[in-house]
Write an enzyme that holds these catalytic residues in place. Structure first.
Site, PDB file in Angstrom:
ATOM      1  N   HIS A  68     -77.093 -18.336 -26.930  1.00 41.06           N
ATOM      2  CA  HIS A  68     -78.179 -18.632 -25.983  1.00 41.06           C
ATOM      3  C   HIS A  68     -78.032 -17.758 -24.747  1.00 41.06           C
ATOM      4  O   HIS A  68     -76.925 -17.617 -24.225  1.00 41.06           O
ATOM      5  CB  HIS A  68     -78.140 -20.100 -25.567  1.00 41.06           C
ATOM      6  CG  HIS A  68     -78.938 -20.974 -26.464  1.00 41.06           C
ATOM      7  ND1 HIS A  68     -78.515 -21.276 -27.742  1.00 41.06           N
ATOM      8  CD2 HIS A  68     -80.137 -21.570 -26.313  1.00 41.06           C
ATOM      9  CE1 HIS A  68     -79.432 -22.046 -28.314  1.00 41.06           C
ATOM     10  NE2 HIS A  68     -80.418 -22.231 -27.480  1.00 41.06           N
ATOM     11  N   SER A  99     -87.823 -17.595 -25.107  1.00 41.93           N
ATOM     12  CA  SER A  99     -86.896 -17.916 -24.018  1.00 41.93           C
ATOM     13  C   SER A  99     -87.498 -17.541 -22.675  1.00 41.93           C
ATOM     14  O   SER A  99     -87.454 -18.313 -21.721  1.00 41.93           O
ATOM     15  CB  SER A  99     -85.582 -17.173 -24.258  1.00 41.93           C
ATOM     16  OG  SER A  99     -84.693 -17.442 -23.203  1.00 41.93           O
ATOM     17  N   GLU A 131     -90.689 -17.260 -21.875  1.00 42.76           N
ATOM     18  CA  GLU A 131     -91.787 -18.193 -21.549  1.00 42.76           C
ATOM     19  C   GLU A 131     -91.233 -19.520 -21.031  1.00 42.76           C
ATOM     20  O   GLU A 131     -91.731 -20.102 -20.078  1.00 42.76           O
ATOM     21  CB  GLU A 131     -92.665 -18.432 -22.788  1.00 42.76           C
ATOM     22  CG  GLU A 131     -93.585 -17.256 -23.118  1.00 42.76           C
ATOM     23  CD  GLU A 131     -94.275 -17.417 -24.486  1.00 42.76           C
ATOM     24  OE1 GLU A 131     -94.987 -16.475 -24.881  1.00 42.76           O
ATOM     25  OE2 GLU A 131     -94.081 -18.470 -25.143  1.00 42.76           O
ATOM     26  N   GLU A 132     -90.166 -19.987 -21.672  1.00 40.37           N
ATOM     27  CA  GLU A 132     -89.583 -21.279 -21.273  1.00 40.37           C
ATOM     28  C   GLU A 132     -88.955 -21.198 -19.891  1.00 40.37           C
ATOM     29  O   GLU A 132     -89.110 -22.096 -19.058  1.00 40.37           O
ATOM     30  CB  GLU A 132     -88.568 -21.716 -22.334  1.00 40.37           C
ATOM     31  CG  GLU A 132     -89.213 -22.183 -23.622  1.00 40.37           C
ATOM     32  CD  GLU A 132     -88.337 -22.006 -24.850  1.00 40.37           C
ATOM     33  OE1 GLU A 132     -87.212 -21.476 -24.729  1.00 40.37           O
ATOM     34  OE2 GLU A 132     -88.777 -22.406 -25.930  1.00 40.37           O
ATOM     35  N   ILE A 167     -79.987 -25.945 -21.653  1.00 43.87           N
ATOM     36  CA  ILE A 167     -80.843 -27.095 -21.334  1.00 43.87           C
ATOM     37  C   ILE A 167     -82.261 -26.747 -21.755  1.00 43.87           C
ATOM     38  O   ILE A 167     -82.630 -25.572 -21.805  1.00 43.87           O
ATOM     39  CB  ILE A 167     -80.775 -27.410 -19.811  1.00 43.87           C
ATOM     40  CG1 ILE A 167     -81.412 -28.767 -19.487  1.00 43.87           C
ATOM     41  CG2 ILE A 167     -81.435 -26.302 -18.994  1.00 43.87           C
ATOM     42  CD1 ILE A 167     -81.110 -29.236 -18.065  1.00 43.87           C
ATOM     43  N   CYS A 168     -83.043 -27.746 -22.098  1.00 43.85           N
ATOM     44  CA  CYS A 168     -84.434 -27.482 -22.503  1.00 43.85           C
ATOM     45  C   CYS A 168     -85.253 -27.250 -21.235  1.00 43.85           C
ATOM     46  O   CYS A 168     -85.654 -28.183 -20.546  1.00 43.85           O
ATOM     47  CB  CYS A 168     -84.976 -28.684 -23.289  1.00 43.85           C
ATOM     48  SG  CYS A 168     -86.675 -28.424 -23.848  1.00 43.85           S
ATOM     49  N   ALA A 169     -85.508 -25.968 -20.954  1.00 44.22           N
ATOM     50  CA  ALA A 169     -86.150 -25.602 -19.677  1.00 44.22           C
ATOM     51  C   ALA A 169     -87.545 -26.226 -19.554  1.00 44.22           C
ATOM     52  O   ALA A 169     -87.957 -26.637 -18.474  1.00 44.22           O
ATOM     53  CB  ALA A 169     -86.236 -24.082 -19.568  1.00 44.22           C
TER      54      ALA A 169
HETATM   55  N1  LIG Z   1     -79.297 -21.306 -21.658  1.00 41.56           N
HETATM   56  C1  LIG Z   1     -80.481 -21.938 -21.875  1.00 41.56           C
HETATM   57  O1  LIG Z   1     -80.641 -23.122 -21.615  1.00 41.56           O
HETATM   58  N2  LIG Z   1     -81.499 -21.167 -22.417  1.00 41.56           N
HETATM   59  C2  LIG Z   1     -82.735 -21.688 -22.676  1.00 41.56           C
HETATM   60  N3  LIG Z   1     -83.230 -22.901 -22.452  1.00 41.56           N
HETATM   61  C3  LIG Z   1     -84.547 -22.944 -22.886  1.00 41.56           C
HETATM   62  O2  LIG Z   1     -85.314 -23.886 -22.823  1.00 41.56           O
HETATM   63  N4  LIG Z   1     -84.881 -21.739 -23.399  1.00 41.56           N
HETATM   64  C4  LIG Z   1     -83.777 -20.911 -23.301  1.00 41.56           C
HETATM   65  O3  LIG Z   1     -83.652 -19.729 -23.662  1.00 41.56           O
END
Ligand SMILES: NC(=O)NC1=NC(=O)NC1=O
Length: 174
Positions: A67, A84, A86-87, A121-123
C-alpha cells in the site's frame, strides 16, 4: 456490469477489471476467479475476504506493505494508482498544509518503523482530521491487534472499489 456478466469473464478480463480492488494485489483477484460463479456482489466480496483471512500473518503483512503511504512520496510524485489517488484526494489529503504534510510523514515513518508495514486506512470513509487521529491512536496498538485493524481497512477499501465496479443486484421480487 452486473454479477451475471462478471461470471462470464475469462480470467484475463476478470483480473483486468478487478485486479486492483485490493491495492496492487492482482494475485488475490486471479485466485478468486476459480470460485465463480458468484451468486451476488456480496458473494464475490466474501470470496476475496475469505482469501485474505486464510493468509498467514506474513501474507497479510505483504498486502499491507504494497500500500502507498497516505500523502507520501507517491501522491507528491503522481505515481499512485488511479483508485488510490482518487481516494486520497477525496479525503482531502491533497490539501494538507506544510505542517500537516510533515506531521503525516513523521507519524507514517514512526508507524512503519514500529510495525514493519505502512499505516492503512480507508480514506473514503475518513477525512484528514480522522486519518491523523487514527494514525496517532493506532500507533499504540499491540501488533496483532493493529494487523487485524489494518486488514479490516483493506477490506473496506475493497468493498468500496467493488461497489464502483459491479451494479448491486436490484431485488426483482415484486
Ligand atoms: N496507506 C493507505 O491507507 N492507502 C490508501 N487508503 C485508501 O483508502 N486508499 C489508499 O491507497
Amino acid at each position: 456490469m452486473d454479477i451475471g456478466s462478471v461470471n462470464y469473464l475469462p480470467y484475463e478480463d476478470f483480473v483486468d477489471v478487478f485486479g486492483n480492488v485490493v491495492e496492487k494485489c492482482p494475485l488475490i483477484t486471479a485466485a478468486v476467479w476459480s470460485r465463480r460463479p458468484f451468486s451476488s456482489l456480496a458473494d464475490l466480496e466474501a470470496s476475496i475476504n475469505d482469501f485474505i483471512d486464510a493468509l498467514s500473518e506474513s501474507g497479510k503483512e505483504g498486502i499491507l506493505r504494497v500500500h502507498p503511504d497516505l500523502t507520501g512520496r507517491d501522491l507528491q510524485s503522481g505515481t499512485l494508482t488511479r483508485e488510490s489517488r482518487e481516494e486520497q484526494v477525496q479525503a482531502g489529503l491533497d490539501t494538507l498544509t506544510t505542517a500537516e504534510v510533515s506531521r503525516m510523514a513523521r507519524l507514517n515513518t514512526e508507524y512503519k518503523d514500529h510495525f514493519g508495514f505502512p499505516f492503512v486506512i480507508c480514506a473514503r470513509m475518513n477525512n484528514k482530521a480522522t486519518i491523523l487521529r487514527q494514525l496517532e491512536e493506532r500507533l499504540r496498538n499491540e501488533r496483532t491487534i493493529e494487523r487485524a485493524c489494518a486488514i479490516d481497512e483493506v477490506k473496506k477499501i475493497c468493498h468500496l472499489r467493488l461497489q464502483g465496479l459491479v451494479v448491486p443486484e436490484t431485488s426483482n421480487k415484486l
